[in-house]
Design a protein around this motif. Structure first.
Motif, PDB file in Angstrom:
ATOM      1  N   UNK A 162       0.821  -1.217   0.000  1.00 55.20           N
ATOM      2  CA  UNK A 162       0.000   0.000   0.000  1.00 55.20           C
ATOM      3  C   UNK A 162       0.854   1.267   0.000  1.00 55.20           C
ATOM      4  N   UNK A 163       2.182   1.131  -0.128  1.00 55.59           N
ATOM      5  CA  UNK A 163       3.070   2.281  -0.010  1.00 55.59           C
ATOM      6  C   UNK A 163       2.775   3.345  -1.065  1.00 55.59           C
ATOM      7  N   UNK A 164       2.727   2.947  -2.326  1.00 56.36           N
ATOM      8  CA  UNK A 164       2.491   3.920  -3.399  1.00 56.36           C
ATOM      9  C   UNK A 164       1.141   4.598  -3.243  1.00 56.36           C
ATOM     10  N   UNK A 165       0.125   3.860  -2.817  1.00 54.56           N
ATOM     11  CA  UNK A 165      -1.207   4.425  -2.641  1.00 54.56           C
ATOM     12  C   UNK A 165      -1.210   5.510  -1.570  1.00 54.56           C
ATOM     13  N   UNK A 166      -0.570   5.224  -0.450  1.00 58.35           N
ATOM     14  CA  UNK A 166      -0.505   6.204   0.632  1.00 58.35           C
ATOM     15  C   UNK A 166       0.280   7.440   0.197  1.00 58.35           C
ATOM     16  N   UNK A 167       1.417   7.245  -0.453  1.00 57.87           N
ATOM     17  CA  UNK A 167       2.232   8.376  -0.886  1.00 57.87           C
ATOM     18  C   UNK A 167       1.512   9.212  -1.945  1.00 57.87           C
ATOM     19  N   UNK A 168       0.788   8.568  -2.834  1.00 62.74           N
ATOM     20  CA  UNK A 168       0.019   9.309  -3.839  1.00 62.74           C
ATOM     21  C   UNK A 168      -1.064  10.155  -3.180  1.00 62.74           C
ATOM     22  N   UNK A 169      -1.683   9.622  -2.138  1.00 64.93           N
ATOM     23  CA  UNK A 169      -2.697  10.388  -1.407  1.00 64.93           C
ATOM     24  C   UNK A 169      -2.092  11.642  -0.804  1.00 64.93           C
ATOM     25  N   UNK A 170      -0.905  11.527  -0.209  1.00 58.52           N
ATOM     26  CA  UNK A 170      -0.259  12.674   0.430  1.00 58.52           C
ATOM     27  C   UNK A 170       0.244  13.681  -0.601  1.00 58.52           C
ATOM     28  N   UNK A 171       0.900  13.199  -1.652  1.00 60.52           N
ATOM     29  CA  UNK A 171       1.477  14.093  -2.656  1.00 60.52           C
ATOM     30  C   UNK A 171       0.382  14.799  -3.458  1.00 60.52           C
ATOM     31  N   UNK A 172      -0.756  14.145  -3.649  1.00 55.72           N
ATOM     32  CA  UNK A 172      -1.860  14.782  -4.369  1.00 55.72           C
ATOM     33  C   UNK A 172      -2.309  16.062  -3.673  1.00 55.72           C
ATOM     34  N   UNK A 173      -2.120  16.122  -2.370  1.00 51.10           N
ATOM     35  CA  UNK A 173      -2.493  17.319  -1.626  1.00 51.10           C
ATOM     36  C   UNK A 173      -1.527  18.468  -1.864  1.00 51.10           C
ATOM     37  N   UNK A 174      -0.364  18.190  -2.496  1.00 54.85           N
ATOM     38  CA  UNK A 174       0.549  19.263  -2.882  1.00 54.85           C
ATOM     39  C   UNK A 174       0.021  20.028  -4.095  1.00 54.85           C
ATOM     40  N   UNK A 175      -0.829  19.385  -4.867  1.00 57.83           N
ATOM     41  CA  UNK A 175      -1.405  20.051  -6.039  1.00 57.83           C
ATOM     42  C   UNK A 175      -2.487  21.032  -5.631  1.00 57.83           C
ATOM     43  N   UNK A 176      -3.345  20.579  -4.741  1.00 56.24           N
ATOM     44  CA  UNK A 176      -4.441  21.422  -4.263  1.00 56.24           C
ATOM     45  C   UNK A 176      -4.617  21.186  -2.777  1.00 56.24           C
ATOM     46  N   UNK A 177      -4.556  22.242  -2.015  1.00 54.99           N
ATOM     47  CA  UNK A 177      -4.655  22.108  -0.561  1.00 54.99           C
ATOM     48  C   UNK A 177      -6.032  21.589  -0.160  1.00 54.99           C
ATOM     49  N   UNK A 178      -6.094  20.648   0.794  1.00 58.62           N
ATOM     50  CA  UNK A 178      -7.391  20.131   1.258  1.00 58.62           C
ATOM     51  C   UNK A 178      -8.220  21.241   1.903  1.00 58.62           C
ATOM     52  N   UNK A 179      -9.518  21.046   1.920  1.00 58.51           N
ATOM     53  CA  UNK A 179     -10.418  22.037   2.516  1.00 58.51           C
ATOM     54  C   UNK A 179     -10.272  22.061   4.034  1.00 58.51           C
ATOM     55  N   UNK A 180     -10.354  23.240   4.603  1.00 57.66           N
ATOM     56  CA  UNK A 180     -10.287  23.372   6.062  1.00 57.66           C
ATOM     57  C   UNK A 180     -11.642  23.138   6.713  1.00 57.66           C
ATOM     58  N   UNK A 181     -12.676  22.970   5.899  1.00 65.48           N
ATOM     59  CA  UNK A 181     -14.020  22.747   6.445  1.00 65.48           C
ATOM     60  C   UNK A 181     -14.418  21.276   6.458  1.00 65.48           C
ATOM     61  N   UNK A 182     -13.545  20.389   6.000  1.00 65.39           N
ATOM     62  CA  UNK A 182     -13.852  18.950   5.979  1.00 65.39           C
ATOM     63  C   UNK A 182     -13.631  18.360   7.365  1.00 65.39           C
ATOM     64  N   UNK A 183     -14.512  18.741   8.301  1.00 69.75           N
ATOM     65  CA  UNK A 183     -14.371  18.306   9.688  1.00 69.75           C
ATOM     66  C   UNK A 183     -15.754  18.136  10.308  1.00 69.75           C
ATOM     67  N   UNK A 184     -15.784  17.653  11.563  1.00 71.76           N
ATOM     68  CA  UNK A 184     -17.035  17.399  12.259  1.00 71.76           C
ATOM     69  C   UNK A 184     -17.209  18.364  13.441  1.00 71.76           C
ATOM     70  N   UNK A 185     -18.354  18.215  14.126  1.00 75.71           N
ATOM     71  CA  UNK A 185     -18.689  19.162  15.190  1.00 75.71           C
ATOM     72  C   UNK A 185     -17.692  19.122  16.340  1.00 75.71           C
ATOM     73  N   UNK A 186     -17.043  17.998  16.559  1.00 76.23           N
ATOM     74  CA  UNK A 186     -16.086  17.905  17.668  1.00 76.23           C
ATOM     75  C   UNK A 186     -14.665  18.270  17.244  1.00 76.23           C
ATOM     76  N   UNK A 187     -14.511  18.856  16.061  1.00 81.71           N
ATOM     77  CA  UNK A 187     -13.206  19.317  15.584  1.00 81.71           C
ATOM     78  C   UNK A 187     -13.138  20.838  15.662  1.00 81.71           C
TER      79      UNK A 187
END
Length: 665
Positions: A162-187
């Motif tokens: 699963x190494x490449x899959x995990x690294x692709x998930x992390x590096x993909x966030x270098x292209x576009x920053x994740x949303x700061x609103x993707x959270x729940x009420x206890x965050x």
């Protein structure tokens, strides 16, 4: 007669009777009901010392209960029952902002439970693993992020598939920053910079605990790199992030720097190709407008885009590409300068990486126009680096085992660097000029016996070195004059004592021999450079070559030369192959460090240039005053006292030939 055995029975044994038997059965039935009633009462009686809680909300599940739920779901999945397994997947796939999504506190318990059973998450349960990897985690609370990060480390430690899959998930966030609103009420609320920091913390944790991860990361960084037509913001965001990666993963420095350079060169080349299709005065206009270009224009409506004429759309695309290239160059200058400014071991390692990128990517690239200025700037940060870059160019230019085109281009780089580098010392200028003269003399001695006339195909390297010498002389002639005190001559010395100058070493005699040889370099070198050299050399009493230039006008070159010059490079299109008529047999006026025009990043090079200045007292020619009206750039100033235009404009590549504005590769 009655038997005695029947009379003497044991007294403790009672003979059953009908009445006694019925009474005993009645009593037994009553006893049973009583015992049953007592047992029922015992089952509904609560111990007051036990704390009993009623589970009203799934979010209040205990960690033990969640762990048992996960264990059973995995066991049932192995037995073929996927219902509970699919429920688990659904928890992680639910949008974090959805009302149906579990709170981060509960989801964290599932992450912990999966971590405890990570050995069971093999390829057969890939769906669940991918759901966990792809879940929204960056904007949740710190406790959840820590548990998630530990889960990833545990997963990759056991299941490296699963190494490449995990690294692709992390590096993909270098292209576009994740949303700061993707959270729940206890965050709690979170800032974007903190989200980005969490991505790097997670990646750094994986790289530190699993050394083999760096080998998987390099190809992922290359695969995820933005496309050339992506906007400037995407490129800058991605490059800034991968440059940050090399700070905590030093083994990737060389690969990351090479990757950035390779992608930058491709953008640079595409801009030059697009600009070649425009009118002569359009490049200056586009570059001037690029600094005002706003990336927010990318969000314009489709209807407004459709209303733009095709020609206007093409100009807009080129303008945005120029702005993108300018922004990336400024980013790289800033990042590299911070390393060089600290004057530490990393600076030397970085410079060696830049030299490697130059030899492998920049030098062989067709039409590179701006990327090479990273070398131009940082090669002048110390005398040692100046000599290293000059030595690298010399080694390639003089190596007969190298492809012919690379040798020609390396000679152009060497001459342009020595001529234009403001921080290149007089000693270095003399040393390189003398080295070029020596090499030119060796080639002349080799080729002249069998030479029947000027021939670019046969003697391309010879002419490239000749042109580099002519160009360098036009900019650095003061450094070639030997004075008693070792200082460059003043303007007064030039005006009053031009005929008494002593030139460094034997450079004057060597150039004189070669110019008058059968190889006839003045016929093959670019006419603007030859003409400017002739005027300056005559005024300084260095050489008088005007009669030869007039004679060369009557010399005709063979038609087969241009096609033969492309031998050895697979017929790849070059600036030479685009020229027509007599020009096809002449050397390109290509000097890769001619004026840098990108508006933002040119600030890094303002102190790096030697701007051409006319020789004091040199007569004015009619064509010079005619060109004066069109001069307006910083690098093309008009000298009112001498009446001479700036040679930067006279030798500007765009004015030499519409078909040959860039590199000869």
């Amino acid at each position: 007669m009655v038997s005695l055995a029947s009379i003497n029975r044991a007294t403790d044994i009672v003979a059953p009777s009908v009445g006694g038997s019925l009474k005993r059965k009645t009593l037994d039935s009553s006893d049973t009901e009583t015992a049953s009633s007592q047992l029922k009462r015992r089952r509904v009686t609560f111990n007051p010392t036990v704390d009993v809680q009623i589970l009203l909300d799934e979010n209040e599940k205990s960690l033990e209960l969640v762990g048992e739920e996960v264990r059973r779901a995995l066991e049932k999945h192995a037995a073929g029952d996927k219902a509970a397994y699919d429920v688990l997947k659904g928890l992680f796939r639910e949008d974090a902002r959805s009302a149906n999504a579990p709170l981060s506190g509960l989801l964290q318990k599932y992450v912990i439970a999966l971590t405890n059973h990570v050995h069971l998450l093999d390829h057969s349960r890939k769906g669940l693993v991918l759901a966990v990897i792809d879940c929204s985690w960056t904007a949740r609370n710190d406790a959840f992020v820590r548990s998630y990060r530990y889960f990833l480390r545990s997963l990759l430690s056991i299941h490296s598939g699963f190494m490449s899959t995990v690294l692709q998930m992390l590096v993909a966030m270098f292209l576009k920053a994740p949303s700061t609103t993707a959270r729940q009420a206890d965050d709690p609320p979170i800032e974007r910079v903190r989200v980005q920091a969490r991505i790097h913390e997670c990646l750094r944790s994986i790289l530190r605990n699993i050394p083999m991860a760096s080998a998987f990361l390099a190809p992922v960084l290359a695969t995820k790199f933005p496309y050339p037509d992506d906007d400037a913001k995407t490129h800058v965001h991605y490059i800034r992030n991968i440059l940050r990666v090399v700070e905590y993963c030093p083994p990737l420095k060389g690969e990351v720097f090479s990757l950035v350079t390779d992608k930058l060169v491709k953008i640079d080349v595409q801009i030059q190709v697009d600009m070649d299709e425009l009118e002569d005065d359009m490049e200056e206009r586009l570059v001037g407008e690029a600094v005002d270009d706003d990336d927010s224009s990318d969000d314009e409506s489709v209807s407004s885009e459709e209303s733009i004429e095709p020609d206007e759309q093409r100009l807009k695309d080129i303008r945005q590409a120029v702005s993108k290239l300018d922004t990336i160059m400024d980013l790289l200058f800033t990042h590299y300068d911070a390393i060089f400014a600290e004057d530490r071991f990393e600076a030397d390692a970085l410079y060696q990486s830049l030299l490697a990128q130059f030899a492998a990517t920049i030098l062989p690239t067709y039409r590179s126009r701006h990327t090479q200025f990273l070398l131009f700037h940082f090669s002048q940060t110390s005398a040692v680096r100046t000599e290293q870059f000059a030595g690298a160019c010399s080694h390639i230019a003089f190596d007969q085992n190298r492809p012919h085109v690379l040798r020609v281009t390396a000679a152009a780089y060497l001459g342009s660097f020595i001529a234009r580098g403001a921080h290149v010392s007089s000693q270095t200028v003399r040393g390189v000029f003398d080295l070029l003269c020596h090499q030119l003399e060796l080639l002349r001695a080799t080729h002249e016996p069998g030479c029947k006339g000027p021939d670019l195909r046969r003697y391309g390297t010879y002419y490239a070195i000749s042109q580099a010498l002519l160009y360098t002389f036009c900019f650095r002639w003061r450094d070639l004059i030997v004075t008693p005190d070792g200082e460059p001559p003043s303007d007064y010395d030039i005006i009053d004592h031009a005929d008494d100058f002593r030139w460094y070493n034997n450079t004057q005699q060597i150039l004189h021999r070669n110019i008058l040889s059968k190889l006839n370099p003045l016929k093959i070198c670019a006419p603007p450079i030859v003409n400017q050299f002739a005027r300056m050399a005559h005024h300084l009493c260095f050489l008088y070559v005007f009669p030869l230039i007039e004679t060369n006008k009557r010399v005709r070159l063979a038609r087969s030369l241009a096609s033969g010059y492309l031998d050895g490079i697979g017929g790849r299109e070059t600036a030479l192959s685009n020229k027509r008529g007599e020009d096809t047999h002449l050397l390109d006026a290509y000097f890769p460090f001619d004026p840098y025009v990108l508006p933002r990043s040119k600030r890094w090079l303002e102190q790096d240039y030697v701007h051409w200045r006319p020789v004091p007292g040199m007569p004015v020619e009619k064509e010079d005053s005619e060109d004066e009206e069109s001069e307006g750039e910083d690098d093309a100033e008009y000298d009112s006292e001498s009446g001479k235009e700036d040679m930067d404009e006279d030798l500007k590549l765009d004015d030499l030939d519409d078909e040959s504005t860039e590199t000869s590769i």
